[in-house]
Design a protein around this motif. Sequence first.
Motif, PDB file in Angstrom:
ATOM      1  N   UNK A   1      43.125 -68.679 120.843  1.00 34.94           N
ATOM      2  CA  UNK A   1      41.729 -68.063 121.341  1.00 34.94           C
ATOM      3  C   UNK A   1      42.366 -66.344 121.641  1.00 34.94           C
ATOM      4  N   UNK A   2      43.693 -66.432 122.508  1.00 34.79           N
ATOM      5  CA  UNK A   2      44.247 -65.103 122.839  1.00 34.79           C
ATOM      6  C   UNK A   2      44.354 -64.233 121.669  1.00 34.79           C
ATOM      7  N   UNK A   3      44.945 -64.841 120.694  1.00 35.47           N
ATOM      8  CA  UNK A   3      45.266 -63.950 119.403  1.00 35.47           C
ATOM      9  C   UNK A   3      43.893 -63.544 118.688  1.00 35.47           C
ATOM     10  N   UNK A   4      42.805 -64.302 118.774  1.00 26.95           N
ATOM     11  CA  UNK A   4      41.726 -63.644 118.161  1.00 26.95           C
ATOM     12  C   UNK A   4      41.015 -62.647 119.122  1.00 26.95           C
TER      13      UNK A   4
ATOM     14  N   UNK B   1      40.759 -58.859 117.664  1.00 31.50           N
ATOM     15  CA  UNK B   1      39.209 -58.093 117.765  1.00 31.50           C
ATOM     16  C   UNK B   1      39.500 -56.841 118.579  1.00 31.50           C
ATOM     17  N   UNK B   2      40.084 -56.789 119.802  1.00 29.40           N
ATOM     18  CA  UNK B   2      40.308 -55.505 120.448  1.00 29.40           C
ATOM     19  C   UNK B   2      41.146 -54.639 119.529  1.00 29.40           C
ATOM     20  N   UNK B   3      42.329 -55.041 118.863  1.00 32.57           N
ATOM     21  CA  UNK B   3      42.926 -53.988 117.937  1.00 32.57           C
ATOM     22  C   UNK B   3      41.929 -53.499 116.960  1.00 32.57           C
ATOM     23  N   UNK B   4      40.973 -54.354 116.397  1.00 33.64           N
ATOM     24  CA  UNK B   4      40.108 -53.978 115.237  1.00 33.64           C
ATOM     25  C   UNK B   4      39.113 -53.115 115.878  1.00 33.64           C
ATOM     26  N   UNK B   5      38.820 -53.162 117.419  1.00 30.28           N
ATOM     27  CA  UNK B   5      37.735 -52.133 117.895  1.00 30.28           C
ATOM     28  C   UNK B   5      38.540 -50.893 118.424  1.00 30.28           C
ATOM     29  N   UNK B   6      39.750 -50.922 118.592  1.00 30.13           N
ATOM     30  CA  UNK B   6      40.619 -49.802 118.987  1.00 30.13           C
ATOM     31  C   UNK B   6      40.651 -48.731 117.974  1.00 30.13           C
ATOM     32  N   UNK B   7      40.905 -49.825 116.625  1.00 28.31           N
ATOM     33  CA  UNK B   7      41.368 -48.728 115.241  1.00 28.31           C
ATOM     34  C   UNK B   7      39.797 -48.262 114.873  1.00 28.31           C
TER      35      UNK B   7
END
Length: 104
Positions: free
Chosen positions: A54-57, A61-67
């Motif tokens: 869950x932490x990886x997901x 998701x946060x990395x994608x959002x930041x990108x």
Amino acid sequence: MANISEAIGSIRQAESEADSMIEEANKKSTEMIQDARVKVDSSIEAAKLEAQDEAKHIILAKEEEAGKEAVIITNQSESDIKESLRGSENNVDDAAEIIIETVL
């Protein structure tokens, strides 16, 4: 005397049976405790793995959002720079006209 002897024999046999029952109960209790520990350890390990997954997901998701946000910011910055350059170019033309007018 035979009755007393039989009674004592019966008592000893009952004590022996009781000791056997206690010993068997202790063995079963120990087995149940060990089984419970194995199940708990397994459940804890599964929960850890699930939490890590869950932490990886969440991180992905946060990395994608930041990108995506970085792309938006980059595009806005490029737009702001172009607008600023256009304004500067207009000022250069205006300044050139002022210099020409002042000199002439």
